[in-house]
Design an enzyme around this catalytic site. Structure first.
Site, PDB file in Angstrom:
ATOM      1  CE  LYS A 188      -6.250  -7.727  -1.714  1.00 54.30           C
ATOM      2  NZ  LYS A 188      -4.924  -7.796  -2.371  1.00 54.30           N
ATOM      3  CB  THR A 220       0.191   0.727   2.497  1.00 48.92           C
ATOM      4  OG1 THR A 220       0.192   1.881   1.635  1.00 48.92           O
ATOM      5  CG2 THR A 220      -0.242   1.155   3.899  1.00 48.92           C
ATOM      6  N   GLY A 222       2.982  -2.845  -1.435  1.00 51.42           N
ATOM      7  CA  GLY A 222       3.265  -4.278  -1.487  1.00 51.42           C
ATOM      8  C   GLY A 222       2.435  -5.117  -0.538  1.00 51.42           C
ATOM      9  CB  THR A 223      -0.463  -4.436   1.686  1.00 53.96           C
ATOM     10  OG1 THR A 223      -1.157  -3.664   0.687  1.00 53.96           O
ATOM     11  CG2 THR A 223       0.182  -3.505   2.687  1.00 53.96           C
ATOM     12  N   GLY A 224      -0.657  -6.203  -0.902  1.00 53.76           N
ATOM     13  CA  GLY A 224      -1.365  -7.257  -1.647  1.00 53.76           C
ATOM     14  C   GLY A 224      -0.437  -8.367  -2.099  1.00 53.76           C
ATOM     15  CB  CYS A 225       2.944  -8.308  -3.594  1.00 51.60           C
ATOM     16  SG  CYS A 225       2.608  -7.188  -4.962  1.00 51.60           S
TER      17      CYS A 225
END
Length: 406
Positions: A188, A220, A222-225
């Site tokens: 990512k 931004t 919580g983007t990965g979750c």
């Protein structure tokens, strides 16, 4: 999700087209990341979210004020409870409270994979929150290898990828993990500098990359979750890994664009506003009507309460957005003879009040709100060029009338 079939060996009360996603992750009291972001994402994509909470955090957009790990025995009991009753079609792993918990979760998932060899598992190796707060110690990170051994794909950001391998080059680091653990790795690029971003999916025999412009937002958290849960949901419906990643990226990007702007730090995404942009099957989300006079048409649809998002008088094109996300466009052709053969419907919870407001603003109606035999209440009017428009209230009867076909 019509092509979806329950996983091999899964337990269910009957055939279902709803993807069942088990989320093993920590709770975010601020609702921006963790279990809360996962549930919002899975729900908006039409899946059923089940949870095994690994830790409780006191957390907001500015940082993490406290972390309380859930006892490992309780984590495993949550996993067994939902699988034994509801079954599972994909697993998403996020924050893990400690090394022992990571090892025991890996043991449980190894047994699950033995029963369901094709079960997709998405592992997001959460180490640091968006705010910079540490969420995994060295011992926990060392135990991540067991989870990658059972994962279909791991989704580390660039700092996490470097921490897992100690390698500077992201592609070399990803290839190292693929060779060591057998799972695919999604690199990512959100932590890169500049306005252009690139993500890359590294598989044992293939590499797929995506490029895009950075979305200009501070929301931004919580983007990965969100990305990992979206990937898991799409995988559960039978989509390929590259397609699942592509569709999940689109979901995240729309949620970034439509973030609500909450909090004083890194705010949450707008998962709850992504309704028609990503999903299974064809989606009716854009209607275009013809007009003959640009400013007259634009003013009319603004008066109806639509939000204009494209204004191009030189090309004779305007686009408007409705509350549900569907867009309506007007294309101007002064020479066109317009035949009103199609009706446009706008559903309103406040139908009578809204129609009264339109009438007071000078918009003429062909008839006011009426109850119809098909269980709708509707009012009829026309735009300046004669296109037919209804304002109506149907509620559940729009999609689920008593005579709906199975």
């Amino acid at each position: 999700m019509d092509n979806f079939a329950p996983g091999i060996g899964s337990k269910t009360r009957g055939m279902t087209s709803t993807a069942r996603i088990l989320i093993i992750a920590g709770s975010d009291s601020g609702g921006g990341a963790g279990i809360q972001a996962d549930i919002k994402t899975v729900t908006m994509l039409g899946g059923h979210a089940m949870t095994a909470v690994t830790a409780i955090t006191a957390q907001n957009t500015a940082g993490v004020q406290g972390v309380h790990p859930v006892p490992t025995e309780m984590i495993l009991q949550q996993i067994d409870s939902v699988i034994d009753d509801l079954g599972v079609d994909a697993v998403k792993i996020g924050m893990i409270g400690g090394a022992f918990a990571a090892e025991q979760i890996a043991n449980r998932l190894e047994r699950l994979k033995a029963d369901q060899p094709d079960l997709p598992i998405v592992f997001d190796p959460v180490m640091v929150a968006t705010s910079g707060s540490i969420l995994a110690d060295d011992a926990t990170i060392a135990a991540f290898g067991r989870l990658m051994n059972v994962a279909t794909v791991a989704t580390p950001n660039l700092p996490e990828l470097k921490r897992l391998t100690a390698e500077e080059d992201p592609v070399s680091a990803a290839l190292h993990l693929v060779g060591l653990h057998g799972c695919a790795v999604l690199i990512k690029g959100g932590h890169e500098e500049g306005d252009a971003l690139a993500d890359a999916l590294i598989e044992t025999d293939n590499m797929t990359s995506w490029q895009g412009a950075r979305v200009d937002t501070t929301s931004t958290h919580g983007t990965g979750c969100t990305l990992a849960s979206a990937i898991a949901t799409f995988l559960a419906t039978g989509a390929s890994l590259p397609d699942s990643v592509a569709r999940a990226r689109e979901f995240v990007r729309v949620a970034l664009h439509d973030a609500p702007g909450l909090g004083q730090g890194a705010g949450p995404l707008g998962q709850g506003r992504v309704r028609l942009d990503v999903g299974e099957g064809p989606r009716l989300n854009q209607v275009t009507v013809t007009g003959t006079h640009y400013r007259r048409s634009v003013e009319f649809y603004r008066q109806l309460g639509l939000r204009q998002i494209v204004d191009s008088p030189d090309t004779g094109y305007a686009r408007f957005e409705t509350a549900g996300g569907v867009t309506l466009s007007v294309q101007i052709d002064p020479e066109e003879k317009i035949l009103a053969t199609t009706a446009i419907y706008f559903e309103c919870d406040d139908l009578d009040e809204r129609v009264e407001q339109l009438a007071r603003s000078g918009i003429a109606l062909e008839h006011g709100p009426r109850n119809q035999p098909w269980m709708w209440r509707e009012a009829r009017l026309r735009d300046p060029d004669g296109n037919i428009i209804f304002f109506y209230k149907a509620g559940e009867n729009r999609r689920f009338p008593p005579w709906r076909m199975d």
